[in-house]
Write a protein that holds these residues in place. Structure first.
Motif, short mmCIF file in Angstrom:
data_model
loop_
_atom_site.label_atom_id
_atom_site.label_comp_id
_atom_site.label_asym_id
_atom_site.label_seq_id
_atom_site.Cartn_x
_atom_site.Cartn_y
_atom_site.Cartn_z
N LEU A 1 -42.43 47.87 -5.50
CA LEU A 1 -41.31 48.73 -5.12
C LEU A 1 -40.83 48.49 -3.70
CD1 LEU A 1 -42.41 52.25 -6.46
CD2 LEU A 1 -40.42 50.94 -7.21
N ILE A 2 -41.63 47.79 -2.88
CA ILE A 2 -41.37 47.81 -1.44
C ILE A 2 -40.93 46.46 -0.88
CG2 ILE A 2 -43.08 49.64 -1.17
CD1 ILE A 2 -44.92 47.49 0.12
N THR A 3 -40.19 46.55 0.22
CA THR A 3 -39.99 45.39 1.08
C THR A 3 -40.97 45.58 2.24
OG1 THR A 3 -37.63 45.22 0.56
CG2 THR A 3 -38.40 44.13 2.56
N PRO A 4 -41.98 44.71 2.36
CA PRO A 4 -42.97 44.91 3.42
C PRO A 4 -42.33 45.02 4.80
CG PRO A 4 -43.69 43.20 1.90
CD PRO A 4 -42.27 43.52 1.55
N LEU B 1 -45.51 43.63 17.49
CA LEU B 1 -46.52 44.54 16.95
C LEU B 1 -47.62 44.85 17.95
CD1 LEU B 1 -47.01 43.28 13.26
CD2 LEU B 1 -45.88 45.38 14.03
N SER B 2 -47.75 44.04 18.99
CA SER B 2 -48.82 44.28 19.96
C SER B 2 -48.61 45.57 20.75
CB SER B 2 -48.95 43.10 20.92
OG SER B 2 -47.83 43.01 21.78
N THR C 1 -52.26 46.93 7.28
CA THR C 1 -52.12 45.48 7.24
C THR C 1 -53.01 44.94 6.13
OG1 THR C 1 -51.64 45.37 9.60
CG2 THR C 1 -52.33 43.33 8.53
N ILE C 2 -52.39 44.44 5.09
CA ILE C 2 -53.10 43.98 3.89
C ILE C 2 -52.56 42.60 3.53
CG2 ILE C 2 -53.60 44.50 1.47
CD1 ILE C 2 -52.87 47.51 2.32
N ASP C 3 -53.48 41.68 3.23
CA ASP C 3 -53.09 40.29 2.95
C ASP C 3 -52.26 39.72 4.11
OD1 ASP C 3 -54.39 40.41 0.50
OD2 ASP C 3 -52.60 41.12 -0.55
N ASP C 4 -52.70 40.03 5.32
CA ASP C 4 -52.11 39.48 6.55
C ASP C 4 -50.66 39.90 6.78
OD1 ASP C 4 -54.47 38.08 7.26
OD2 ASP C 4 -53.93 36.47 5.89
N GLN C 5 -50.25 41.01 6.19
CA GLN C 5 -48.92 41.50 6.52
C GLN C 5 -48.92 43.02 6.58
OE1 GLN C 5 -45.93 40.37 3.68
NE2 GLN C 5 -46.80 41.57 2.00
N LEU C 6 -48.09 43.55 7.47
CA LEU C 6 -47.93 44.99 7.61
C LEU C 6 -46.97 45.47 6.52
CD1 LEU C 6 -48.61 47.46 9.38
CD2 LEU C 6 -46.55 46.96 10.70
N ASN C 7 -47.47 46.27 5.62
CA ASN C 7 -46.68 46.69 4.48
C ASN C 7 -45.84 47.93 4.73
OD1 ASN C 7 -47.66 44.91 2.02
ND2 ASN C 7 -49.46 45.39 3.24
N SER C 8 -46.34 48.80 5.60
CA SER C 8 -45.61 50.03 5.91
C SER C 8 -45.83 50.35 7.38
CB SER C 8 -46.13 51.19 5.05
OG SER C 8 -47.53 51.36 5.22
N MET C 9 -44.98 51.21 7.93
CA MET C 9 -45.12 51.58 9.33
C MET C 9 -45.86 52.91 9.42
SD MET C 9 -44.68 50.75 12.47
CE MET C 9 -43.40 49.49 12.56
N PRO C 10 -47.00 52.95 10.13
CA PRO C 10 -47.71 54.22 10.29
C PRO C 10 -46.79 55.29 10.85
CG PRO C 10 -48.99 52.39 11.17
CD PRO C 10 -47.64 51.85 10.85
N PHE C 11 -46.96 56.50 10.37
CA PHE C 11 -46.12 57.61 10.86
C PHE C 11 -47.00 58.73 11.41
CE2 PHE C 11 -43.43 61.47 9.91
CZ PHE C 11 -42.61 61.31 11.01
N ARG D 1 -60.11 44.73 0.20
CA ARG D 1 -59.13 44.05 1.05
C ARG D 1 -59.16 42.54 0.90
NH1 ARG D 1 -56.49 47.07 4.88
NH2 ARG D 1 -57.00 49.30 4.80
N ASP D 2 -60.27 41.99 0.44
CA ASP D 2 -60.33 40.55 0.19
C ASP D 2 -59.68 40.22 -1.16
OD1 ASP D 2 -61.66 40.25 2.58
OD2 ASP D 2 -63.64 40.37 1.66
N LYS D 3 -59.88 41.09 -2.11
CA LYS D 3 -59.19 41.06 -3.40
C LYS D 3 -59.36 42.43 -4.03
CE LYS D 3 -63.15 38.86 -5.72
NZ LYS D 3 -63.56 37.71 -6.58
#
Length: 445
Positions: A112-115, A127-128, A139-149, A222-224
């Protein structure tokens, strides 16, 4: 933390995965009468939290003339997800949605999402500037999927006056299971108990992480994809054995699953120690008033367990891919606004949630607030002292809401003397594993 979860929710939603696509080309862009791109944001912040959300939205809308955000409260997290499911295939859904942290695996699997990483890379967003231990969860599979709120973690609250009366050092709170147990004995007298902890699955998850233990296999999922619960591991057994012993010794009070009940017992002076979210700090201090001085300490852990830390709780913001690209980009502009230090300072002060942006701590308003509520320094230190690893990143599983309920049932069975810790956790582990297996069969490869 919002926590009531409907049984079978994520399994039911998983059945609609094949109905979703990543193009969003069939959706018509929302545009206001004055030509702004309209972003519909579904959120689950009620009460005073909603007031803080509405303030930030107004600030953003007044700050520019290209994007207009409409924030719509959709009830608690599980209710909001149900509504999201019902909106699929229509033009009635949001551009952006707030989802609790334990919905992360589902949101990724749903397609459903655009990472968020897409917008980070496209816009060279740094991001730093964000807290590593907060974005690490999402951060899952080396990408930030959502922005923490809205972000929190649990801490120990204690009554400094009662500590002093019991001959305990009010400035040296207990930090281990053994020290908490010993203090609870000294603090119990005349009907007042030393402690009361809600049988909340989130606490159990935190106790695992604080011992460096993973909750599910495959690197905490998180690895799979996780395939097995690890609930009956030594970390779980040791935690419930300690907890049950305090109940049996009548130094801890069993008030059930609701943190509201343990919070009331603490603020009234009925119990001297409790566990609660960092986001509850301001409310607890205000409720206590001048009755006694509130102290805070890190989440306790067994003696010798020094490899762990806490997991962030709360929720994050997802941009949905079935909306036009212009609308998604507009949502990203709003997210960028929310992560600025000034907005993060406002959010923290008015809600008690962590700022996710490091520079927010340099804002004069936060410095002033920290002077008023010095107890929050415990929460900041606990977050920063946590080493990010698979245990402290937090577990991922598509049936997490159900798993949390099953865990709470096991906790009750132990505390109420119906089963041993080993038996209750083993039974719960088996049930959770079965549900994970069922969910994984629905995930589109």
């Amino acid at each position: 933390m919002k926590r009531l979860l409907k049984q079978g929710l994520l399994l039911a939603m998983a059945a609609v995965l094949v109905l979703t696509t990543a193009c969003g080309s069939g959706s018509k862009e929302n545009v206001t009468a004055d030509g702004r791109t309209k972003v519909i944001w579904w959120h689950s912040m009620g009460g005073e939290l909603k007031s803080a959300v509405d303030h930030l939205v107004k600030e953003f809308n007044d700050s520019q003339s290209e994007v207009y955000v409409e924030a719509v409260y959709q009830g608690e997290y599980d209710e909001s997800l149900n509504k999201l499911k019902a909106s699929l295939g229509s033009n009635s859904g949001p551009t952006m949605v707030q989802v609790y942290e334990i919905g992360s695996r589902y949101m990724i699997d749903s397609n459903l999402i655009t990472p968020i990483q897409t917008f980070v890379d496209k816009n060279d967003y740094d991001l730093s500037q964000l807290e590593e231990n907060i974005i690490g969860y999402y951060t899952i599979d080396d990408q930030l999927n959502s922005m923490p709120f809205n972000t929190s973690n649990p801490i120990l609250y204690y009554n400094k006056d009662r500590f002093e009366e019991a001959g305990l050092d009010p400035d040296t709170p207990p930090t281990t299971f053994e020290e908490v147990e010993k203090a609870a004995k000294q603090l119990t007298d005349d009907g007042n108990k030393g402690a009361s902890f809600a049988m909340y699955g989130w606490f159990m998850e935190q106790f695992f992480a604080n011992q460096g233990a993973e909750l599910v296999n495959n690197g905490n999922g998180r690895d799979k994809l996780a395939t097995q619960s690890l609930l009956s591991s030594d970390a779980g057994v040791e935690t419930l054995t300690w907890w049950k012993k305090m109940i049996d010794d009548k130094t801890a009070l069993n008030l059930g699953r609701k943190t509201d009940d343990t919070k009331k017992a603490f603020t009234s002076g009925q119990v001297a120690m409790t566990l609660d979210s960092t986001a509850s700090l301001r409310g607890i201090v205000d409720s206590v008033g001048d009755k006694f001085e509130v102290g805070t300490a890190p989440l306790p852990r067994p003696k010798g367990a020094d490899e762990g830390g806490v997991i962030v709780g709360g929720a994050s913001l997802y941009i949905l891919n079935n909306r036009p690209e212009t609308e998604q980009e507009a949502a990203w502009k709003f997210i960028e606004f929310l992560t600025q230090p000034k907005q993060q300072a406002y959010w923290h002060i008015h809600t008690g949630y962590f700022p996710i942006t490091k520079a927010a701590y340099d804002e004069p308003a936060i410095k002033e607030n920290m002077e008023k509520f010095p107890q929050f320094q415990t929460a900041v230190d606990q977050l920063h002292d946590t080493t990010l690893n698979r245990a402290t990143q937090g577990a991922l599983m598509g049936v997490f809401p159900e798993a949390r309920q099953i865990t709470e049932k096991a906790m009750e069975e132990v505390i109420n003397g119906q089963k041993t810790p080993e038996k209750a956790l083993k039974d719960a582990e088996k049930e959770i594993t079965q549900k994970i297996e069922q969910y994984n069969k629905t995930v589109k490869k």
